[in-house]
Design an enzyme around this catalytic site. Structure first.
Site, PDB file in Angstrom:
ATOM      1  N   ASP A 138      -2.995  -4.509   1.472  1.00 40.07           N
ATOM      2  CA  ASP A 138      -1.836  -5.386   1.639  1.00 40.07           C
ATOM      3  C   ASP A 138      -2.116  -6.651   2.440  1.00 40.07           C
ATOM      4  O   ASP A 138      -1.186  -7.363   2.812  1.00 40.07           O
ATOM      5  CB  ASP A 138      -0.647  -4.621   2.235  1.00 40.07           C
ATOM      6  CG  ASP A 138      -0.853  -4.234   3.697  1.00 40.07           C
ATOM      7  OD1 ASP A 138      -1.936  -4.500   4.231  1.00 40.07           O
ATOM      8  OD2 ASP A 138       0.082  -3.672   4.281  1.00 40.07           O
ATOM      9  N   CYS A 252      14.974   9.482   4.351  1.00 37.33           N
ATOM     10  CA  CYS A 252      15.080   9.570   2.889  1.00 37.33           C
ATOM     11  C   CYS A 252      15.061  11.031   2.430  1.00 37.33           C
ATOM     12  O   CYS A 252      14.146  11.784   2.774  1.00 37.33           O
ATOM     13  CB  CYS A 252      13.932   8.817   2.233  1.00 37.33           C
ATOM     14  SG  CYS A 252      13.989   8.864   0.418  1.00 37.33           S
TER      15      CYS A 252
END
Length: 358
Positions: A138, A252
């Site tokens: 990234d 989540c």
């Protein structure tokens, strides 16, 4: 002399090799981004939501168009490594004398781990399949999460992070751009439904709307990417988070399917799991570098890190931490000194110290 033999099913060969190298998820997509992903990036930048991350704006064309980064690319191989923790990363939030370091940063720098495996896989592709390859983690202008969704690894949830039905929110991503024409996998569908836990849990309200992030309010951005003093209005909301934030990831529901990583390089080091704030505040540059050698935390430097620690001390309501803050009130770095004086004011006004909390 004959060149390398082409495999009858290059996708299968790549997948098998990737799994053998320690990747947990593999997918393929075309070397292009969907219009919706490009639109989101343009809106994010136009609103200034990238904050001080000028590198997002400077190479936005290459980020939005993979072939602008490498015109020869025909396919993207997206790889994932599971880094799920064995414990609840939010447990540390109930321990105000300790610091919360994001799960991904509690051991070795994942950039090095992912890139090392990517290079081995790229060498295999170049030698066995006679193809051009380029590897990215990234730090390159690559829109990893949209590509991962296109490659079937999961979907971008309402918190804008990748969610996997198998690994929850805990996947490190890396990409190989290649000249191979690989059959694309089916795109990952959105399975968030009506759930909005990730949006509601954010301490700083960093999500203007589902699937939108304002990095300027994100604790991960503020503690890692933001230079200078953190805005005072946001400091109390940081709690004891001193490097990154896992709140929106950890809540989540899809995490119930995740299995804790077995990779020793990704299992959190004991000294970086809920470390004492008083100890961290006393780190000089040499001590900081020694503690975080090989860690992604090292890149922000001692001063920015201690700034974060002092903000956490100011939020602790623990007068026992006052000496640690006072010791840094005249630090040579003005940002550290500012955070130390703010922490002192907070603690001196706390009920536990006999004052009123600001």
């Amino acid at each position: 002399m004959a060149g390398p033999a082409r495999h009858a099913d290059p996708g299968a060969a790549i997948r098998d090799k990737a799994l053998a190298l320690g990747f947990d998820a593999v997918g393929f997509c075309r070397a292009g981004l969907a219009a919706e992903a490009r639109k989101r990036l343009a809106a994010f930048l136009a609103e200034g939501r990238h904050g001080q991350m000028g590198w997002l704006r400077d190479r936005s064309e290459q980020r939005a168009h993979p072939q602008a980064l490498w015109p020869e690319a025909r396919s993207v191989i997206v790889l994932g490594i599971n880094y799920a923790p064995a414990d609840d990363p939010l447990d540390v939030l109930a321990r105000p004398d300790r610091g919360g370091i994001s799960v991904y940063a509690r051991n070795r720098d994942y950039h090095d781990i992912v890139k090392g495996r990517l290079k081995h896989l790229a060498q295999f592709i170049a030698a066995r399949l006679d193809a051009g390859v380029k590897v990215f983690v990234d730090t390159a202008p690559v829109m990893e999460k949209p590509l991962a969704q296109q490659a079937g690894l999961g979907w971008q949830g309402k918190h804008t992070n990748l969610v996997s039905r198998r690994f929850g929110s805990w996947l490190f991503l890396g990409e190989i751009y290649t000249t191979l024409e690989l059959a694309p996998d089916a795109e990952g569908g959105d399975h968030c439904g009506t759930c909005a836990r990730c949006l509601r849990v954010c301490p700083t309200d960093a999500f203007p709307a589902p699937y939108q992030l304002d990095a300027r309010r994100c604790i991960s951005y503020l503690t890692i990417e933001h230079h200078g003093p953190i805005p005072e209005a946001l400091r109390p909301k940081l709690g004891n988070r001193i490097y990154g934030c896992d709140d929106c990831l950890a809540v989540c529901p899809w995490n119930r399917f995740a299995t804790p990583t077995a990779d020793p390089k990704l299992v959190g080091r004991a000294e970086l799991t809920a470390p004492r704030l008083a100890w961290l505040a006393g780190l000089d540059d040499a001590g900081f570098r020694a503690l975080f050698a090989g860690s992604p935390v090292k890149r922000i430097g001692r001063n920015r890190f201690v700034r974060n620690v002092l903000n956490a001390i100011g939020n602790s309501a623990d007068p026992a931490l006052l000496p640690a803050a006072r010791a840094l009130a005249d630090d040579p770095d003005p940002v550290v000194a500012d955070a130390a004086r703010w922490a002192c004011r907070r603690l001196e006004r706390s009920p536990e110290a006999g004052g009123e909390r600001a």
